[in-house]
Every structure is written in C-alpha cells, then in structure tokens.
Design a protein around this motif. Sequence first.
Motif, PDB file in Angstrom:
ATOM      1  N   CYS A 162       0.872  -1.290  -0.115  1.00  0.00           N
ATOM      2  CA  CYS A 162       0.077  -0.058   0.086  1.00  0.00           C
ATOM      3  C   CYS A 162       0.823   1.213  -0.062  1.00  0.00           C
ATOM      4  N   SER A 165       1.365  -0.518  -5.836  1.00  0.00           N
ATOM      5  CA  SER A 165       0.123  -0.427  -5.126  1.00  0.00           C
ATOM      6  C   SER A 165      -0.818  -0.839  -6.306  1.00  0.00           C
ATOM      7  N   VAL A 183      -4.038  -0.886  -5.545  1.00  0.00           N
ATOM      8  CA  VAL A 183      -5.084  -0.141  -5.378  1.00  0.00           C
ATOM      9  C   VAL A 183      -4.643   1.351  -4.862  1.00  0.00           C
ATOM     10  N   ASP A 184      -5.814   2.264  -5.186  1.00  0.00           N
ATOM     11  CA  ASP A 184      -5.550   3.722  -4.706  1.00  0.00           C
ATOM     12  C   ASP A 184      -5.377   3.824  -3.126  1.00  0.00           C
ATOM     13  N   PHE A 185      -4.474   4.460  -2.464  1.00  0.00           N
ATOM     14  CA  PHE A 185      -4.043   4.623  -1.248  1.00  0.00           C
ATOM     15  C   PHE A 185      -5.161   5.351  -0.451  1.00  0.00           C
ATOM     16  N   ASN A 232      -8.194   5.021   0.713  1.00  0.00           N
ATOM     17  CA  ASN A 232      -8.966   4.160   1.219  1.00  0.00           C
ATOM     18  C   ASN A 232      -8.533   3.862   2.665  1.00  0.00           C
ATOM     19  N   SER A 261      -7.601   1.304   5.581  1.00  0.00           N
ATOM     20  CA  SER A 261      -6.854   0.246   5.517  1.00  0.00           C
ATOM     21  C   SER A 261      -7.751  -1.147   5.244  1.00  0.00           C
ATOM     22  N   ARG A 299      -9.102  -0.950   1.793  1.00  0.00           N
ATOM     23  CA  ARG A 299      -8.149  -1.677   0.795  1.00  0.00           C
ATOM     24  C   ARG A 299      -7.845  -3.151   0.729  1.00  0.00           C
ATOM     25  N   GLN A 300      -7.822  -3.664   1.960  1.00  0.00           N
ATOM     26  CA  GLN A 300      -7.739  -4.903   2.319  1.00  0.00           C
ATOM     27  C   GLN A 300      -9.003  -5.508   1.698  1.00  0.00           C
ATOM     28  N   LYS A 336     -10.870  -4.518  -1.008  1.00  0.00           N
ATOM     29  CA  LYS A 336     -10.619  -4.709  -2.263  1.00  0.00           C
ATOM     30  C   LYS A 336      -9.584  -5.725  -2.833  1.00  0.00           C
ATOM     31  N   CYS A 347      -3.647  -8.526   2.762  1.00  0.00           N
ATOM     32  CA  CYS A 347      -2.513  -7.382   2.573  1.00  0.00           C
ATOM     33  C   CYS A 347      -1.932  -7.376   3.957  1.00  0.00           C
ATOM     34  N   CYS A 370      -1.338  -1.155   6.316  1.00  0.00           N
ATOM     35  CA  CYS A 370      -2.570  -1.925   6.742  1.00  0.00           C
ATOM     36  C   CYS A 370      -2.648  -2.297   8.161  1.00  0.00           C
TER      37      CYS A 370
END
Length: 467
Positions: A208, A251, A253-255, A257, A259, A262-263, A265, A274, A279
């Motif tokens: 991330c 990365s 995914v876009d940071f 978001n 944690s 993101r995990q 997604k 992740c 995260c």
Amino acid sequence: MTVGNMESAELFDAGKKGRGLRATKELNIGEVVFAEPSFSAVVFDSLITQVCHNCFRHQANLHRCAQCKFAHYCDRTCQTACWDEHKQECGAIRKTGKAPSDNVRLAARVLWRIHKRTGIVTDSQLISVDQLQDHVADLSEEDQKQLRIDVRNFLEYWSYGSKQCSADEISHIFGIIKCNGFTVSDQRGLQAVGVGLFPNLCLVNHNCWPNCTVILNHGNQSAVNSSLHSKRRIELRAMQKIAEGEELTVSYVDFLNLSADRQKKLKEHFYFECTCEHCSKHVKDDLMMAAADSKPSADTVKEVTAFSEECLEKIEISRVERDYNKVVKLCQECLEKQENVLADTHLSKLRVLSVSSEVLSYLQRFSEAADHAHRMVEGYMKLYHPNNAQLGMAIMRAGITHWHAGQIEVGHGMICKAYGILMVTHGPNHAITRDLETMRRQTEAELKMFKQDEGGYHAMREAALKK
C-alpha cells in the motif's frame, strides 16, 4: 534504457507472497527499473472508434480496417505495425460477423501469441504467460458464472483457423487476465482506454506504500516506418531510493481508502490478505476519518459522514446525467454540512472537493474551483506518498485551475511542484511531462510580467479572455 532490459531486477521467492522481484543494485529516485512491451493488449469496447488499436492514442478521424471494419488506426503506418497482432482477429471477426467483448478479444490475442511463439517472446521475459497465477478456484459463484459465459463466447469466436483449446486452458487465460490485466491509458495518461498483459510487471508484488510506480509510456510513434515504432510499454520507476536486494513493490489499489477497505478490495480482486505495514498498523486511517479542529461530538461526525456518503451518490448520478449545476449545488450543500465537523483530510470531504473543483473548472468558475482544488491538494499532501503519481496529477490540475483564475503565483508554484513529482513518476520524455514543462515555462514568463507590472498583467489577461 532499452525496452526489455532486466539488469536491475531479478525473480526471487517472496515467501508467503509467492514469486516477486527484487533490485539487483541500488536504485535512485525516478530511475527506470525496467521497461516492458505488452504481450497483448486491446482497446475497450466503448472506445473502439476513438482510440487507435495500435498505439492506443486518442485521435480524431481514425481509419477503419477495410476487411473487418472493426479495428481503427491513426493511419496506414499504425495499421501495418499492428497487422501481426490483428490478422487472426480480423479473420475471426469477418467469419463470425461481429467482434466479441474486449475480455474475449484479449484472451484470444494472448492464446494466438502463445501458440505462435510460446508464452515467452523476449529474452528478458522472466516467466511464460501461461505460468502466471489465475486464481480460477478462488472465483465467487457469480464470477464463475461469468467465466463460463466468457468461455462459451470465446469458443464461438476462436473457431477461425486456430488450434483448438480445452475449456480449462481458456479458463486459465481468463483467470490470468482478471488477476493480472493492466489498464492501458491514452498518450497523456489521463484516461483508461484499454487493457493489456505485461508478464514481468505481473511478478511485482503489492504494497500500500510501495517503492515503485508504473506508468505507460507510448514511446515513439512518429516514424513513417512502422518497424521503428516503440511498442506499447510500461515503465517501472523507483519512487524512492531502493537498496540492492530490496523487494520491488507497486500498489494495486488507490491508497486513499481506509486500510480495511483496501484489504477488502485486494481480497476481492486479487485474492490475498494485505499485511503491509500501512494496513497492519492502520497508518493514516485516523487522518482519513479525522474530525475538524473544533472537536465535534462523535455522533455529529458519524451523522455528517453518513450524510456525505448519501450526497456523494446523488452527486455521481447528477454527474453521469451531465447536470453540472446540480452537481455544484449538491457539493456546496455537502461542504456546508461538513464545515467545522470533518477535517480536510477526511475522505468524504476530499471526494466532494475533488468533484466540485473539477465541475467548477468545467463551468469556468475558476476562482471557486481554485479554492476547492487548493483545499483538496492540502489534504492529499498529508495522505499520499510525496512521489505518488495521482498526487502529482492532482497538483497539476490545481495549478492549472489557479492559473486560469488569474492566481499566477500560486498556479506557477503548484505547476513546478507537480513537474517535480511527474519527473519521478513519468520521466522527462512522457507526453504529460512535456506538456507540463511547456506550462511551467509559460507561467514563469507570466509571473515575471506580473511582478514587473501587476496592472498590466491583469489587463493582458482580461483582453485574452475576451477573444
């Protein structure tokens, strides 16, 4: 560096993450770790008449393939350069009478190339395409259903003069594309226009807060001789200094978001948990959900956050319907509700500020747009990695907005800052960096004029705007 040179990276066993790539020498900020041409790539269905199927550039008045009447090209040079990729596709489209979805077209291009040249096409390719992870067994029931539809459509399309493939082999390729397909942008990196496979890039693991970034660089497409064209290629560039032996990461995914989001997604789309530091330690989650300095109650923050999410849904609907005045009205109502409740780093506020600044700029309400863009960038700078490409692009757009608003000092400063970031993430030869360098010189000249004669500068601007 030449395309395909892998002297700076090597394959290694990354433990629980499986395979990975690591640096074979110390790398400096902005250095190209490696560049790689696409194994196969296709234009999205929605853009087939607007984007060249060879160089993936947005162009007006594209020329259509006279045989299949599906593929479009800048000119005969681009068509010739793409013929080796397109000829079997061309025959299949003519036989079936229509082109299938971009997903099926990409799978077919991948298999045609594997059957013609095997899954390795250059000496620098570290792994065969068919050895990439597919995660077919991990697909949800809904995705499994879609996969069966894709396989059926593929078999109808594939029948033209090709080696027959089993359903398992085809499913494997679709799984690889789903997990490893890389979005291909237009020549300035401003719009996603297609999807492709880049085998070496597929080996770079996620973090991330990565040490590398990926950019598509279309290279030289101006030569009359198509053999001199640079193929669609990605560049993996170092965002920071990287030590010899250190794992290379990007990365997925876009940071911007939380944690947990993101995990989620990453689990849904890439099928792994992740465990990166950002995260596991929830780094910057507090800023992304921060309350304003006025310290409102937790209930008030919760209420306004819920209101913001509902409002963002309405904003998106109005945006799709192109009702931009309504978008502005909704954004203003939401920002008023958020005032003194949510901090400028709160994700909901940043998303409203982003839409608002973009739409206000479109409506040429540049002073209001500049104010919102400035607040958005201030928030982004507290959250993103300092050399994040999305941060650089956001600062660039904010700088242009301030410039259009007549705020030349702030505009020039932002354009210079954006230029510094994009020199790292995109390099000096990318089209967007060259555009930004032209803007930097222009704003520098205007700033000099402004400092010498402020009244004369504003008079010049007003005269220019009236033309």
